[in-house]
Design a protein around this motif. Structure first.
Motif, PDB file in Angstrom:
ATOM      1  N   ALA A 318      50.945  -4.777 -14.161  1.00  0.00           N
ATOM      2  CA  ALA A 318      51.542  -3.723 -14.983  1.00  0.00           C
ATOM      3  C   ALA A 318      50.685  -2.472 -15.059  1.00  0.00           C
ATOM      4  O   ALA A 318      51.079  -1.489 -15.684  1.00  0.00           O
ATOM      5  CB  ALA A 318      51.788  -4.261 -16.397  1.00  0.00           C
ATOM      6  N   ILE A 319      49.520  -2.473 -14.411  1.00  0.00           N
ATOM      7  CA  ILE A 319      48.577  -1.349 -14.525  1.00  0.00           C
ATOM      8  C   ILE A 319      48.552  -0.544 -13.230  1.00  0.00           C
ATOM      9  O   ILE A 319      48.263  -1.069 -12.154  1.00  0.00           O
ATOM     10  CB  ILE A 319      47.166  -1.872 -14.857  1.00  0.00           C
ATOM     11  N   ASP A 320      48.834   0.727 -13.344  1.00  0.00           N
ATOM     12  CA  ASP A 320      48.874   1.649 -12.200  1.00  0.00           C
ATOM     13  C   ASP A 320      47.474   2.229 -11.979  1.00  0.00           C
ATOM     14  O   ASP A 320      47.081   3.223 -12.603  1.00  0.00           O
ATOM     15  CB  ASP A 320      49.883   2.763 -12.470  1.00  0.00           C
ATOM     16  N   ARG A 321      46.742   1.613 -11.079  1.00  0.00           N
ATOM     17  CA  ARG A 321      45.357   2.015 -10.842  1.00  0.00           C
ATOM     18  C   ARG A 321      45.258   3.379 -10.177  1.00  0.00           C
ATOM     19  O   ARG A 321      44.300   4.130 -10.422  1.00  0.00           O
ATOM     20  CB  ARG A 321      44.660   0.950  -9.982  1.00  0.00           C
ATOM     21  N   GLU A 322      46.216   3.710  -9.325  1.00  0.00           N
ATOM     22  CA  GLU A 322      46.203   5.015  -8.645  1.00  0.00           C
ATOM     23  C   GLU A 322      46.287   6.147  -9.663  1.00  0.00           C
ATOM     24  O   GLU A 322      45.582   7.163  -9.545  1.00  0.00           O
ATOM     25  CB  GLU A 322      47.376   5.102  -7.663  1.00  0.00           C
ATOM     26  N   SER A 323      47.126   5.987 -10.660  1.00  0.00           N
ATOM     27  CA  SER A 323      47.238   7.025 -11.696  1.00  0.00           C
ATOM     28  C   SER A 323      46.005   7.067 -12.567  1.00  0.00           C
ATOM     29  O   SER A 323      45.572   8.139 -13.013  1.00  0.00           O
ATOM     30  CB  SER A 323      48.482   6.769 -12.566  1.00  0.00           C
ATOM     31  N   LEU A 324      45.408   5.900 -12.811  1.00  0.00           N
ATOM     32  CA  LEU A 324      44.222   5.849 -13.664  1.00  0.00           C
ATOM     33  C   LEU A 324      43.067   6.642 -13.070  1.00  0.00           C
ATOM     34  O   LEU A 324      42.389   7.395 -13.775  1.00  0.00           O
ATOM     35  CB  LEU A 324      43.809   4.395 -13.893  1.00  0.00           C
ATOM     36  N   VAL A 325      42.829   6.518 -11.754  1.00  0.00           N
ATOM     37  CA  VAL A 325      41.684   7.223 -11.168  1.00  0.00           C
ATOM     38  C   VAL A 325      41.893   8.736 -11.207  1.00  0.00           C
ATOM     39  O   VAL A 325      40.919   9.501 -11.285  1.00  0.00           O
ATOM     40  CB  VAL A 325      41.398   6.749  -9.722  1.00  0.00           C
ATOM     41  N   LYS A 326      43.151   9.169 -11.182  1.00  0.00           N
ATOM     42  CA  LYS A 326      43.421  10.604 -11.281  1.00  0.00           C
ATOM     43  C   LYS A 326      43.093  11.129 -12.666  1.00  0.00           C
ATOM     44  O   LYS A 326      42.697  12.289 -12.835  1.00  0.00           O
ATOM     45  CB  LYS A 326      44.886  10.880 -10.943  1.00  0.00           C
ATOM     46  N   ILE A 327      43.240  10.265 -13.649  1.00  0.00           N
ATOM     47  CA  ILE A 327      42.897  10.653 -15.017  1.00  0.00           C
ATOM     48  C   ILE A 327      41.387  10.631 -15.229  1.00  0.00           C
ATOM     49  O   ILE A 327      40.821  11.513 -15.870  1.00  0.00           O
ATOM     50  CB  ILE A 327      43.594   9.700 -16.020  1.00  0.00           C
ATOM     51  N   MET A 328      40.723   9.630 -14.646  1.00  0.00           N
ATOM     52  CA  MET A 328      39.281   9.475 -14.848  1.00  0.00           C
ATOM     53  C   MET A 328      38.484  10.621 -14.235  1.00  0.00           C
ATOM     54  O   MET A 328      37.492  11.077 -14.795  1.00  0.00           O
ATOM     55  CB  MET A 328      38.803   8.142 -14.265  1.00  0.00           C
ATOM     56  N   LYS A 329      38.854  11.066 -13.046  1.00  0.00           N
ATOM     57  CA  LYS A 329      38.226  12.218 -12.383  1.00  0.00           C
ATOM     58  C   LYS A 329      36.712  12.080 -12.242  1.00  0.00           C
ATOM     59  O   LYS A 329      35.970  13.061 -12.321  1.00  0.00           O
ATOM     60  CB  LYS A 329      38.538  13.512 -13.158  1.00  0.00           C
ATOM     61  N   ASP A 330      36.258  10.856 -12.049  1.00  0.00           N
ATOM     62  CA  ASP A 330      34.812  10.643 -11.946  1.00  0.00           C
ATOM     63  C   ASP A 330      34.406  10.063 -10.597  1.00  0.00           C
ATOM     64  O   ASP A 330      33.308   9.524 -10.454  1.00  0.00           O
ATOM     65  CB  ASP A 330      34.335   9.729 -13.076  1.00  0.00           C
ATOM     66  N   GLY A 331      35.294  10.172  -9.615  1.00  0.00           N
ATOM     67  CA  GLY A 331      34.986   9.638  -8.299  1.00  0.00           C
ATOM     68  C   GLY A 331      35.320   8.172  -8.144  1.00  0.00           C
ATOM     69  O   GLY A 331      35.077   7.592  -7.080  1.00  0.00           O
TER      70      GLY A 331
END
Length: 541
Positions: A318-331
């Protein structure tokens, strides 16, 4: 666990080149440059209070970073991430690659006593002593009878580490280990000065004046939860290479506060929060770092609801990891397996290239799994779930996952952010339902991740057990067939993902701000991250 020493060094060279390309090293000067500033003082932010600097008991990355700069083992990782002789001046390796005879150089502790082979034998056996209850004792298990002694099935005299004389240490292994020299650079393999440990007792490693040092720096002052000050060692054997006279590590848990200190020229190096990353992205002081660390959810399998495999997998899907990394913006990068892409196999392959990906984002599949799991459990409604989280910028990831689970599965998730030490204590005690955890590589091999989840492993916080998994990990140990060993790990990770006691979320990245006059700080992708031995200041106004 095999091959000749030349092969070991060749593989480690390849590892270092690839990892450096991933941002594993941060430098500001070329070899041969000399610091010209008279005032060699470096000010940095440091993310948290280290729980302990007793190398037998330390088990976290922050303690390891400090220990790497105030202590030194037989080997240390150099500027190219390769193990180079440190306290050891040389090593002879037997033809069967199971006996290592280290010759020690002349070196002294900060209390003036010589560093001897006995200091290593004492330290390793102290860590393995069952009464010590050292969480990281398992990393010494390549040593002959280390595991047997640690589990009460052998005596200390049976352990394959022996001080032949003051300057000669003999180490016998259970089986050939291609990464053993790298292990000797790790914190658990550090020596201990027996007289100091006995003098300070349980307080050893808890205060600046209640421990001794044999590394590039001494701890001059430790203001708990505030700062740690390092001073250049007067007794370190290689002190002529050390240029910094003082390093001030300011404990700043909030990255926004750290950035304010940085922009106000109060610190020279600070970690950058994801919320501010874009503002500094074009600055020459913007330094991304990619190591070998995975952030993942750990499910407490003793919890009634989370004891079900389908429920655990539903949460992961249920967790969209691709979207999460775009939010994190930390590489950071999305993680679909436990072992990160910077880890190699013993047959010199990138592990992720030969392993299969696990959990993907699929709300529909997540809903199907949750329904099936609840039917298997006999649950008609879902309970509220508590997610134990970091109280730093990674809380942002926890909030994202909370929203995903509410939107995709209608799960009520409550976030419980805790300071690092409190969070670690809760995890070690199994006092959580789900925890957002992290693991960084201690050495470059899939085993550094996969052996965590053997039954009764000290960091198997999920309390998950699989006889098949245990057998696969055991087969890999001492296996001199590289292809078979790699396949053991591939199958073990697949089993881990299929039964889902964990859910990999991110391969963690970091971003630092570093003044251009700061030279030669090295960050290693495996083991202790931070090396200040070669750092210096050149051109500070």
């Amino acid at each position: 666990m095999r091959k000749r020493l030349t092969m070991v060094l060749t593989l480690l060279t390849v590892f270092s080149l690839v990892l450096a390309g991933c941002g594993g090293v941060q430098t500001g000067a070329q070899d041969g440059e000399k610091g010209i500033d008279e005032n060699q003082e470096l000010n940095m932010t440091f993310p948290t209070e280290p729980p302990t600097l007793d190398s037998s008991l330390a088990s976290d990355a922050y303690s390891f970073d400090i220990l790497n700069n105030v202590m030194e083992g037989l080997y240390r990782l150099n500027k190219d991430n390769k193990p180079e002789p440190a306290m050891a001046s040389s090593v002879d390796i037997s033809d069967d690659k199971t006996t290592y005879t280290f010759s020690l150089r002349d070196a002294n502790w900060s209390n003036g006593e010589p560093v001897t082979a006995h200091d290593f034998e004492y330290a390793w056996k102290r860590t393995l002593n069952p009464e010590t209850k050292a969480e990281y004792s398992y990393i010494l298990y390549p040593v002959k009878n280390a595991e047997a002694y640690n589990t009460g099935e052998a005596s200390a005299d049976d352990v394959g580490v022996k001080a032949v004389d003051e300057k000669t240490l003999e180490v016998q292994l259970e089986a050939p280990s291609p990464y053993f020299l790298s292990l000797t650079a790790f914190a658990t393999y550090l020596p201990l000065n027996e007289s100091a440990v006995e003098e300070f007792g349980n307080k050893y490693g808890t205060e600046a004046d209640q421990m001794v040092f044999n590394g590039p720096y001494d701890i001059a002052e430790w203001k708990h939860e505030q700062s740690i000050q390092l001073k250049k060692s007067k007794t370190y054997w290689d002190r002529n290479v050390v240029r910094l006279e003082t390093v001030n590590l300011n404990i700043v848990k909030d990255t926004a506060t750290g950035v304010n200190l940085y922009t106000g020229n109060q610190v020279d190096v600070a970690e950058l929060s994801s919320s501010l990353a874009e503002a500094f992205q074009k600055s020459p002081e913007y330094l991304p770092f990619t190591g070998a660390a995975t952030q993942y959810l750990v499910f407490n399998t003793n919890n009634d609801f989370l004891s079900n495999e389908n429920v655990r997998k539903a949460i992961s899907f249920a967790i969209d990891r691709e979207s999460l990394v775009k939010i994190m913006k930390d590489g950071s990068e999305p993680a679909f397996g436990f072992v990160p892409p910077s880890i190699f196999t013993s047959d010199n392959q990138v592990f992720r290239d030969v392993a299969s990906d696990g959990h993907q984002y699929s709300p529909q599949e997540a809903q199907r799994m949750l329904k099936e799991g609840m039917e298997e459990l006999g649950f008609s409604t879902t309970p509220r779930i508590t997610l134990l989280s970091y109280d730093d910028e990674r809380r942002q990831a926890a909030v994202f996952m909370q929203e995903q689970l509410r939107n995709n599965l209608d799960l009520d998730v409550q976030i419980d952010p805790k300071p690092f030490k409190q969070k670690l204590d809760r995890e070690l005690a199994g006092d959580f339902e789900i925890t957002f955890a992290g693991w960084g590589a201690d050495y470059n091999d899939p085993q550094t991740f996969l052996d965590i989840y053997v039954s009764d492993g000290p960091y198997n916080w999920a309390d998950w057990s699989s006889k098949e998994y245990d057998e696969l990990i055991q087969k890999s140990k001492g296996n001199t067939n590289n292809e078979e060993r790699t396949q053991n790990f591939v199958e073990a990770e697949k089993l881990l993902l299929d039964e889902a006691p964990i859910a990999p979320i991110l391969y963690r990245g970091k971003i630092f701000l570093q003044k251009q006059y700061v030279k030669n700080i090295y960050r290693h992708p495996v083991g202790a991250e931070l090396s200040l031995k070669w750092a210096y200041i050149d051109g500070k106004e």
